[in-house]
Scaffold this active site. Structure first.
Site, PDB file in Angstrom:
ATOM      1  N   ALA A  63       0.593  -1.077   0.615  1.00  0.00           N
ATOM      2  CA  ALA A  63       0.120   0.228   0.167  1.00  0.00           C
ATOM      3  C   ALA A  63       0.665   1.075  -0.071  1.00  0.00           C
ATOM      4  CB  ALA A  63      -0.852   0.116   0.931  1.00  0.00           C
ATOM      5  N   GLY A 106       0.783  -5.323   0.467  1.00  0.00           N
ATOM      6  CA  GLY A 106      -0.938  -5.068   0.081  1.00  0.00           C
ATOM      7  C   GLY A 106      -0.529  -5.791  -1.373  1.00  0.00           C
ATOM      8  N   GLU A 109      -0.590  -9.037  -0.905  1.00  0.00           N
ATOM      9  CA  GLU A 109      -2.281  -9.266  -1.199  1.00  0.00           C
ATOM     10  C   GLU A 109      -2.583 -10.075  -2.099  1.00  0.00           C
ATOM     11  OE1 GLU A 109      -3.166  -8.231   3.346  1.00  0.00           O
ATOM     12  OE2 GLU A 109      -2.181  -6.573   2.321  1.00  0.00           O
ATOM     13  N   GLU A 129       4.126  -5.787   7.642  1.00  0.00           N
ATOM     14  CA  GLU A 129       3.098  -4.323   7.956  1.00  0.00           C
ATOM     15  C   GLU A 129       3.469  -4.686   9.250  1.00  0.00           C
ATOM     16  OE1 GLU A 129       0.566  -6.112   4.514  1.00  0.00           O
ATOM     17  OE2 GLU A 129       2.407  -7.310   5.870  1.00  0.00           O
TER      18      GLU A 129
HETATM   19  N1  T1G Z   1       5.235   3.254   0.069  1.00  0.00           N
HETATM   20  C1  T1G Z   1       5.081   4.727   0.079  1.00  0.00           C
HETATM   21  N2  T1G Z   1       6.485   5.152  -0.556  1.00  0.00           N
HETATM   22  C2  T1G Z   1       7.535   3.698  -1.210  1.00  0.00           C
HETATM   23  C3  T1G Z   1       6.708   2.580  -0.122  1.00  0.00           C
HETATM   24  C4  T1G Z   1       5.144   2.518   0.653  1.00  0.00           C
HETATM   25  N3  T1G Z   1       5.192   1.158   0.385  1.00  0.00           N
HETATM   26  N4  T1G Z   1       8.066   1.544  -0.310  1.00  0.00           N
HETATM   27  C5  T1G Z   1       9.044   1.773  -0.112  1.00  0.00           C
HETATM   28  N5  T1G Z   1       8.901   3.527  -0.581  1.00  0.00           N
HETATM   29  C6  T1G Z   1       9.813   4.916  -1.083  1.00  0.00           C
HETATM   30  C7  T1G Z   1      10.754   5.411  -0.168  1.00  0.00           C
HETATM   31  O1  T1G Z   1       9.947   5.899   1.146  1.00  0.00           O
HETATM   32  C8  T1G Z   1      11.756   5.775  -0.857  1.00  0.00           C
HETATM   33  O2  T1G Z   1      11.024   7.666  -1.354  1.00  0.00           O
HETATM   34  C9  T1G Z   1      11.682   5.401  -2.553  1.00  0.00           C
HETATM   35  O3  T1G Z   1      10.081   4.332  -2.255  1.00  0.00           O
HETATM   36  C10 T1G Z   1      12.513   4.023  -2.608  1.00  0.00           C
HETATM   37  O4  T1G Z   1      12.362   3.057  -1.312  1.00  0.00           O
HETATM   38  C11 T1G Z   1      -2.695  -3.122   2.699  1.00  0.00           C
HETATM   39  C12 T1G Z   1      -1.610  -2.425   4.991  1.00  0.00           C
HETATM   40  C13 T1G Z   1      10.233  -1.980  -1.245  1.00  0.00           C
HETATM   41  C14 T1G Z   1      12.083  -2.746  -0.442  1.00  0.00           C
HETATM   42  O5  T1G Z   1       6.243  -1.908   4.001  1.00  0.00           O
HETATM   43  O6  T1G Z   1      10.877  -1.947   2.001  1.00  0.00           O
HETATM   44  O7  T1G Z   1       1.075  -2.756   1.747  1.00  0.00           O
HETATM   45  O8  T1G Z   1      13.110   8.899  -0.292  1.00  0.00           O
HETATM   46  O9  T1G Z   1      15.121   3.821  -0.554  1.00  0.00           O
HETATM   47  O10 T1G Z   1      16.114   0.519  -0.663  1.00  0.00           O
HETATM   48  O11 T1G Z   1      -2.227  -4.277   4.255  1.00  0.00           O
HETATM   49  O12 T1G Z   1      11.306   0.936  -0.097  1.00  0.00           O
HETATM   50  O13 T1G Z   1      13.281   8.331  -3.109  1.00  0.00           O
HETATM   51  O14 T1G Z   1      11.464   9.498  -1.913  1.00  0.00           O
HETATM   52  O15 T1G Z   1      13.260   2.014   0.350  1.00  0.00           O
HETATM   53  O16 T1G Z   1      15.095  -0.139  -3.244  1.00  0.00           O
HETATM   54  C15 T1G Z   1       3.831  -2.799   3.144  1.00  0.00           C
HETATM   55  C16 T1G Z   1       8.299  -0.841   2.877  1.00  0.00           C
HETATM   56  C17 T1G Z   1       2.937  -1.601   2.856  1.00  0.00           C
HETATM   57  C18 T1G Z   1       7.495  -2.104   1.884  1.00  0.00           C
HETATM   58  C19 T1G Z   1      12.699  -1.249  -1.822  1.00  0.00           C
HETATM   59  N6  T1G Z   1       5.253  -2.901   2.751  1.00  0.00           N
HETATM   60  N7  T1G Z   1       8.923  -0.672   1.068  1.00  0.00           N
HETATM   61  O17 T1G Z   1      14.024  -1.014  -1.281  1.00  0.00           O
HETATM   62  O18 T1G Z   1      14.290   1.554  -1.832  1.00  0.00           O
HETATM   63  S1  T1G Z   1       1.561  -1.495   4.199  1.00  0.00           S
HETATM   64  C20 T1G Z   1       6.490  -2.556   2.791  1.00  0.00           C
HETATM   65  C21 T1G Z   1      10.882  -1.305   1.410  1.00  0.00           C
HETATM   66  C22 T1G Z   1       0.246  -2.176   3.683  1.00  0.00           C
HETATM   67  C23 T1G Z   1      -1.442  -3.589   3.368  1.00  0.00           C
HETATM   68  C24 T1G Z   1      -0.486  -2.943   3.621  1.00  0.00           C
HETATM   69  C25 T1G Z   1      11.704  -0.577   0.566  1.00  0.00           C
HETATM   70  C26 T1G Z   1      11.726  -1.786  -1.123  1.00  0.00           C
HETATM   71  P1  T1G Z   1      12.368   8.667  -1.489  1.00  0.00           P
HETATM   72  P2  T1G Z   1      13.703   2.897  -0.716  1.00  0.00           P
HETATM   73  P3  T1G Z   1      14.779   0.335  -2.154  1.00  0.00           P
END
Ligand code: T1G
Ligand code: NAD
Length: 710
Positions: A63, A106, A109, A129
């Site tokens: 998400a 997500g 999912e 999450e």
């Molecule tokens: N949403 C918004 N921005 C995100 C994002 C996300 N999910 N993931 C990364 N970014 C932005 C981050 O801030 C950065 O921005 C840029 O993308 C590059 O990220 C419904 C509720 C995927 C392994 O927890 O673990 O789904 O600094 O520097 O090292 O049940 O990002 O460039 O402006 O980290 O290559 C669950 C979180 C969400 C994954 C990539 N998902 N992201 O790593 O790049 S909750 C997560 C990561 C959810 C559902 C629930 C990592 C990555 P900027 P980065 P990276």
């Protein structure tokens, strides 16, 4: 179709491409685009199957985390992905998710609602999450146990670690691994499925892997035990376990309702706000206002470390772990052998724990070249000095490096307190000199405090920030004041912990209160771990700077004079047995009473709240000073330093975020009381006063929403 989701065809197979860089998050417009594509596929008789793939470097990474703040602030109503997932699952034609990079949250999912999942060998899938203080909110806790079984599902949802493609295949999360061209392989897979002409399988209808009551009871009990031990104080891991448990007891629809309820409780809780602050904070600290992304960098292909003691050995391991050959120089063969033996032991422990193979250990050891001279240093792109903490010795070493290293080499010092500019003055190239302050154990702790000297070049800073990422560290740029940011704030924190002991709290009471607060370790136990003599030597080095009129802790120096340096001497604030288990020591109790009496300190009952307030607010007050003096760029930088270097609980967001959560007015008012009770040491920081009076927060300070002129 929108720009965010594209629909194309490869013959009778439709291809849905999510195009929302950088990580294809499910931002507004993406779920809607997928829904429209699935509807198109269902309706178009020419299409026999559909494949979903992510554009760019990854599948859907979850998400859009940026949206959560808008939902919890009421700015916008939260939506649900469940209708989309039901539409996907109910599509009469087989739908295949083709995963590369990361299918997280997500993203997984959505993939689990697709009828089949294929992946590239390097792909990872996960439900991270809980690292954001929430739980899967789109039926992940209901579909994953149906695919992978309850044990694997509860492990992935409660602890948030991703699994690689092979393991995902072994657990039935994915159906096939595609070597080579993923999309072509997925389309071929789709055609094979069409040829079988079977009813597309719906994960929600599966139950064969949901296990029996007795086994599940053991699985969930063990998970709760582990969560209480390894995720102490955190609510989301326990909520995730409860949600997966619901999948084994309720129908799919009821299970989803239970999950949604638990998800909302977490999302609107303080812990998730704090952890989301930390998620973006760890990315924000990489941004240096006056050093643009395109600043040229020095490529680090060869490294060298001087001093193979507690820190030097760990630093050399960081380079070897990143595949960078490193010279490790010591002052004598005996010290070199000792340093190498420690490195070998650390690697062997990791092999024993199955973290990596003997072959990987051998490869890393081969990258570390022991040295007793500066031969070969002329090829090093960076040299990190980690010799004893003494200015004269460090200047001697830097003067030597100035002679032997190539002009563009980075000269870094691991000093924990000394003035970087003075160290740099021993060279003819102060622009190449910088502080790289690792934390003990250097091969484990994620923090790298990068200390900017007044002459340090932007190229050297940009290269250091990039190097931190390469060494899998969180690099935070700080100014060159005494103790930099982390240790400078630690001093008043440790001071108050010791004053509280002199005023009547027992050492174990102070440590227990902060351990309960969520710190990895109480301050006195931490002092014993790091070695009380380290601070003692530094206090003696700076005796001339001490304010003779100010109150100073009276016990710790006496402990050091008695040779009680902590764990390394078997006794410090506590007594330690062979297994380094700490026990309160009546001898220390008596010493504290005696020294407090000599200092005329009235002893009294002290409660847990006061212990927390005096230690935490001492941190915050010094943090505010550091911000107003410009030695830290943002309050969030301080939070990231304390979480990654000092065992501060991430689920409290760091000391500055915590203060915002308490409310700066309350924090300021309490500090004013302490100032009245305990004197000048508690002089409130002007920035804190200003923010409290304006009803603002440190987050406002970071966003520039305050007016300094008030
Ligand atoms: N949403 C918004 N921005 C995100 C994002 C996300 N999910 N993931 C990364 N970014 C932005 C981050 O801030 C950065 O921005 C840029 O993308 C590059 O990220 C419904 C509720 C995927 C392994 O927890 O673990 O789904 O600094 O520097 O090292 O049940 O990002 O460039 O402006 O980290 O290559 C669950 C979180 C969400 C994954 C990539 N998902 N992201 O790593 O790049 S909750 C997560 C990561 C959810 C559902 C629930 C990592 C990555 P900027 P980065 P990276
Ligand atoms: P240590 O005493 O464990 O190791 C220092 C090593 O430097 C010794 O092995 C010594 O033989 C070697 N050495 C001394 N002079 C040398 C020379 N001229 N050439 C080569 N080697 C030489 O000390 P440490 O704890 O590793 O601390 C090293 C530096 O790191 C200090 O500046 C300290 O302040 C800093 N630091 C320490 C910690 C910590 O927790 N120990 C944390 C962060 C930073």
């Amino acid at each position: 179709m929108s720009e965010l989701v594209l629909l194309s065809k490869d013959g009778d197979v439709a291809i849905i491409t999510v195009n929302n860089p950088p990580v294809n998050a499910l931002s507004p417009g993406v779920p809607e685009g997928i829904a429209a594509a699935v509807e198109e596929i269902s309706k178009d008789a020419r299409i026999k199957a559909g494949v979903l793939v992510g554009g760019g470097s990854t599948f859907i990474a979850g998400a859009d985390i940026k949206e959560f703040g808008r939902v919890t602030s009421g700015e916008r109503k939260g939506g649900s992905l469940l209708p989309l997932l039901a539409a996907i699952e109910d599509c009469p034609k087989p739908l295949i998710a083709a995963i590369h990079g990361t299918a997280f949250g997500g993203g997984l999912e959505v993939a689990m609602a697709f009828h089949y999942r294929v992946a590239a060998p390097t792909a990872q899938v996960g439900q991270p999450e809980v690292k954001l203080g929430i739980i899967p909110g789109a039926a992940g806790t209901q579909r994953l146990p149906r695919l992978a079984g309850t044990a694997k599902a509860v492990e992935m949802c409660a602890f948030g670690e991703p699994v690689r493609a092979k393991e995902a295949l072994d657990h039935g999360i994915i159906d096939s691994i595609i070597e080579g061209d993923l999309l072509a392989g997925a389309v071929a897979f789709a055609r094979e499925v069409v040829a079988k002409n079977e009813q597309p399988p719906r994960t929600r209808e599966r139950s064969e892997k949901l296990g029996d009551e007795q086994t599940n009871a053991q699985v969930f009990a063990a998970a709760r035990e582990q969560a209480k031990k390894t995720r102490r104080g955190q609510t989301a891991p326990l909520a995730a376990i409860e949600a997966v448990e619901a999948a084994t007891r309720l129908s799919f629809e009821e299970g989803c309702r239970k999950e949604a309820e638990l998800f909302r409780d977490c999302l609107f809780g303080d812990q998730s706000k704090a952890l989301i602050h930390v998620f973006f904070g760890e990315r924000e600290v990489a941004r240096i206002p006056d050093i643009p992304k395109e600043t040229p960098r020095i490529e680090i292909k060869k490294a060298a470390v001087i001093g193979a003691g507690t820190m030097g050995g760990g630093i050399a391991m960081n380079y070897a772990n990143a595949g960078i050959p490193v010279l490790l120089k010591e002052s004598s063969q005996e010290m070199l052998d000792r340093g190498l033996a420690t490195i070998k032991k650390n690697y062997a422990n990791s092999v024993k724990k199955g973290r990596f193979s003997q072959e990987v250990m051998d490869r890393r050891m081969a990258l570390i070249t022991p040295a007793l001279t500066y031969d070969g240093f002329e090829d090093a792109d960076i040299v990190t000095e980690a010799v004893f903490e003494g200015m004269e010795l460090k200047k001697e070493v830097f003067a030597e490096l100035d002679k032997v290293c190539k002009p563009e080499a980075i000269l870094a010092s691991n000093t924990s307190t000394l003035n970087i500019d003075e160290i740099a003055s021993a060279t003819s190239r102060p622009q190449q000199v910088i502080g790289h302050h690792f934390f003990s154990p250097a091969n484990v702790m994620r923090l790298l405090e990068i200390v900017r000297g007044k002459a340090t070049s932007k190229e050297v800073i940009a290269s250091s920030m990039a190097l931190a990422k390469k060494l899998k560290k969180v690099g935070v740029l700080v100014g060159n004041c005494r103790g930099f940011v982390g240790n400078r704030m630690l001093a008043p924190y440790m001071r108050e912990a010791q004053f509280l002991v002199e005023e009547g709290a027992r050492p174990e009471e102070v440590d227990a209160a902060l351990y309960k607060f969520g710190m990895a370790m109480g301050p006195l136990a931490m002092g014993d771990l790091a070695g009380l003599d380290v601070g003692w030597r530094i206090r003696k080095e700076y005796k001339h700077l001490e304010d003779p009129n100010a109150r100073h802790p009276v016990v710790v120096d006496r402990l050091c004079e008695m040779g009680r340096y902590g764990q390394k001497t078997g006794a410090g604030w506590y007594r330690y047995d062979e297994s380094r288990k700490a026990t309160p020591d009546p001898e220390v109790e008596e010493l504290i009473r005696q020294l407090a009496a000599e200092a005329g300190i009235q002893r009294r009952e002290i409660g847990g709240d006061e212990i927390i307030e005096r230690t935490m607010y001492a941190l915050v007050n010094e943090g505010a000073r550091i911000l107003e003096e410009g030695y830290a760029l943002r309050a969030v930088d301080i939070d990231i330093i304390y979480i990654n270097g000092y065992g501060y609980p991430a689920w409290r967001g760091g000391p500055m975020w915590y203060a915002d959560t308490v409310g700066l007015k309350k924090v300021f008012d309490r500090i004013v009381e302490f100032h009245a009770q305990h004197g000048e040491l508690w002089q409130p920081a002007p920035l804190l006063k200003l923010l409290a009076e304006q009803g603002k927060t440190f987050a406002d300070f970071d966003n520039g929403n305050i007016s300094i002129t008030a």
